[in-house]
Motif scaffolding. Structure first.
Motif, PDB file in Angstrom:
ATOM      1  N   TYR A  74     -17.007  13.513  30.105  1.00 26.00           N
ATOM      2  CA  TYR A  74     -16.047  12.481  30.470  1.00 26.00           C
ATOM      3  C   TYR A  74     -16.770  11.163  30.772  1.00 26.00           C
ATOM      4  O   TYR A  74     -16.386  10.093  30.293  1.00 26.00           O
ATOM      5  N   LEU A  75     -17.854  11.268  31.562  1.00 23.17           N
ATOM      6  CA  LEU A  75     -18.579  10.061  31.958  1.00 23.17           C
ATOM      7  C   LEU A  75     -19.209   9.358  30.756  1.00 23.17           C
ATOM      8  O   LEU A  75     -19.191   8.136  30.668  1.00 23.17           O
ATOM      9  N   GLU A  76     -19.743  10.162  29.831  1.00 18.12           N
ATOM     10  CA  GLU A  76     -20.340   9.554  28.635  1.00 18.12           C
ATOM     11  C   GLU A  76     -19.316   8.696  27.898  1.00 18.12           C
ATOM     12  O   GLU A  76     -19.604   7.578  27.503  1.00 18.12           O
ATOM     13  N   ALA A  77     -18.125   9.242  27.724  1.00 20.77           N
ATOM     14  CA  ALA A  77     -17.084   8.501  27.007  1.00 20.77           C
ATOM     15  C   ALA A  77     -16.663   7.268  27.799  1.00 20.77           C
ATOM     16  O   ALA A  77     -16.509   6.171  27.248  1.00 20.77           O
ATOM     17  N   ALA A  78     -16.473   7.447  29.112  1.00 25.69           N
ATOM     18  CA  ALA A  78     -16.032   6.321  29.942  1.00 25.69           C
ATOM     19  C   ALA A  78     -17.083   5.209  29.910  1.00 25.69           C
ATOM     20  O   ALA A  78     -16.750   4.026  29.808  1.00 25.69           O
ATOM     21  N   GLU A  79     -18.357   5.590  29.969  1.00 27.38           N
ATOM     22  CA  GLU A  79     -19.428   4.590  29.993  1.00 27.38           C
ATOM     23  C   GLU A  79     -19.598   3.915  28.635  1.00 27.38           C
ATOM     24  O   GLU A  79     -19.968   2.746  28.559  1.00 27.38           O
ATOM     25  N   ALA A  80     -19.330   4.656  27.571  1.00 26.98           N
ATOM     26  CA  ALA A  80     -19.480   4.088  26.226  1.00 26.98           C
ATOM     27  C   ALA A  80     -18.244   3.292  25.799  1.00 26.98           C
ATOM     28  O   ALA A  80     -18.227   2.685  24.746  1.00 26.98           O
ATOM     29  N   GLY A  81     -17.199   3.318  26.625  1.00 20.18           N
ATOM     30  CA  GLY A  81     -15.964   2.644  26.250  1.00 20.18           C
ATOM     31  C   GLY A  81     -15.179   3.406  25.191  1.00 20.18           C
ATOM     32  O   GLY A  81     -14.331   2.842  24.509  1.00 20.18           O
ATOM     33  N   ASP A  82     -15.490   4.686  25.026  1.00 19.90           N
ATOM     34  CA  ASP A  82     -14.743   5.524  24.084  1.00 19.90           C
ATOM     35  C   ASP A  82     -13.497   6.081  24.779  1.00 19.90           C
ATOM     36  O   ASP A  82     -13.446   6.144  26.005  1.00 19.90           O
TER      37      ASP A  82
END
Ligand code: TRP
Length: 403
Positions: A74-82
């Protein structure tokens, strides 16, 4: 540890003979050992590293939410703007109280920080099945609860609210597809014995809720912030999602402790007779309820309190401040120190908590009271026809007979 399925989650019985507590969606009893529960459920503790990456909120910082599943995805997507989504639902079994809105306000904070899509399903079917109440009466709770959900002030462009009986055209066929892989043995192992086939089927409905953001808008990390008693639903959904050829990934979870009931440790539940603070209570009522019922960590007499001090760790008004209502760490620490030293009395601590809670409720009620008709207010949050069609198509359900 060897995996017996393609999932790393354990789905064994949530009650065991060796521990003296039970946690399932339909029964919470005993003295909940939150750490043991993680072993039992096979979830991960929320590390400091995760806490730093998650949006700042007292319930995260102070570990009200203390565990998770696939939080990194979840964090990866949130941080990447995905694209990334949250699902946080409500079982409309009665009026909502403080403990019920906590996850909703948390989801709103996440939405504000990283643009998360938020789905809020209301399981009126589940509560009709689980409670001795007519559909009329559950319907009334549903309408009232919807006003509270709307009062939270989610961004309608990024938020969808679904009601199981009202959005059955999309939810039911998907639940049927998922139910094909849900055996009575699994349901019993995860939830314990169910009284009716209705409740046996319901896990397929809640699994549908958790996959809906992805079925509507494509594969994306989905986080489900919930009290830990709802984790069985997440495990079942993850298991089913892994077995089905659906365009989804397994939903993750953020697992929370129970907000203590006013009268002491345990689960705050609208279904019990316990005193509680409802979202519609005015400031007088909040003050009266806290004054009369709140369990404190104070001493029996004024002299003893001044001499030995109070115990904030078991004091419910303090715990409310800690969980939610005092955002400032330094101020919270100051209150704890004063209480431990005996300078601050239980009655004074109750007043501090009362003021904060009353302020919060005044704002919530102001937004609730300014809402127009429920149908009008709900409209921008409902699934559009094309979103419904998309969800059904993603789930491989025929749409040729739709209007
Ligand atoms: N079953 C939940 C309850 O009883 C309500 C709920 C329905 C829910 N769908 C959900 C909670 C999805 C979290 C996510 O309170």
């Amino acid at each position: 540890m060897p995996n017996t399925t393609n999932s790393t989650d354990r789905t064994d019985h949530t009650t065991t003979d060796t521990d003296d507590f039970t946690v399932t969606p339909y029964a919470v009893s005993g003295n909940v050992d939150y750490e043991k529960l993680l072993e039992r459920f096979g979830a991960d503790p929320l590390t400091d590293a995760y806490i730093e990456r998650l949006p700042d909120h007292p319930a995260i910082r102070r570990r009200t939410f203390y565990a998770g599943r696939d939080v990194d995805r979840y964090l990866e997507a949130a941080e990447a703007g995905d694209p990334h989504a949250l699902v946080t639902g409500r079982g409309p079994s009665g009026p909502m109280h403080l403990g019920h809105v906590l996850p909703l306000y948390l989801a709103k904070r996440f939405q504000e920080k990283t643009g998360a899509t938020v789905y809020v399903p209301l399981s009126d079917d589940e509560k009709f099945l689980a409670k001795e109440e007519s559909f009329d009466s559950i319907g009334e709770h549903t309408r009232e609860n919807l006003r509270d959900v709307l009062a939270v002030g989610f961004d309608p462009a990024r938020t969808r609210i679904v009601v199981d009986t009202a959005d059955a055209d999309v939810i039911y066929p998907i639940a049927v597809r998922l139910a094909k892989h849900l055996t009575p043995a699994t349901v019993e192992a995860v939830y314990g014995e169910q009284d009716t086939v209705g409740l046996q089927f319901y896990p397929a409905v809640q699994a549908t809720h958790l996959l809906l953001p992805q079925l509507v808008a494509g594969r994306q990390p989905t986080l489900v912030p919930i009290a830990v008693d709802q984790d069985p639903h997440v495990r079942v959904c993850r298991d089913v999602a892994a077995r089905e050829a659906l365009p989804v990934e397994k939903p993750g979870a953020l697992l929370g402790r129970f907000l203590p009931s006013l009268e002491g440790p345990g689960k705050m539940s609208s279904s019990s007779e316990a005193a509680s603070i409802e979202l519609t209570d005015d400031s007088e009522t909040v003050a009266e309820t806290i004054r009369t019922y709140a369990y404190t960590g104070g001493r029996a007499t004024l002299e003893a309190h001044r001499e030995k001090g109070g115990d904030p760790s078991i004091d419910v008004p303090f715990q409310y401040l800690r969980f939610f209502f005092e955002d400032d760490d330094a101020e919270l620490e100051r209150i704890a120190r004063e209480y431990r030293s005996g300078n601050l009395l239980s009655g004074e601590l109750k007043e501090i908590a009362t003021d904060r809670i009353a302020d919060f409720l005044i704002e919530h009620q102001r937004r609730r009271d300014s809402l127009g008709s429920l149908a009008d207010e709900l409209e921008p949050y409902r699934l559009s026809e094309s979103e419904r069609r998309q969800a059904l198509e993603s789930a491989g359900v025929p749409t040729s007979l739709r209007p």
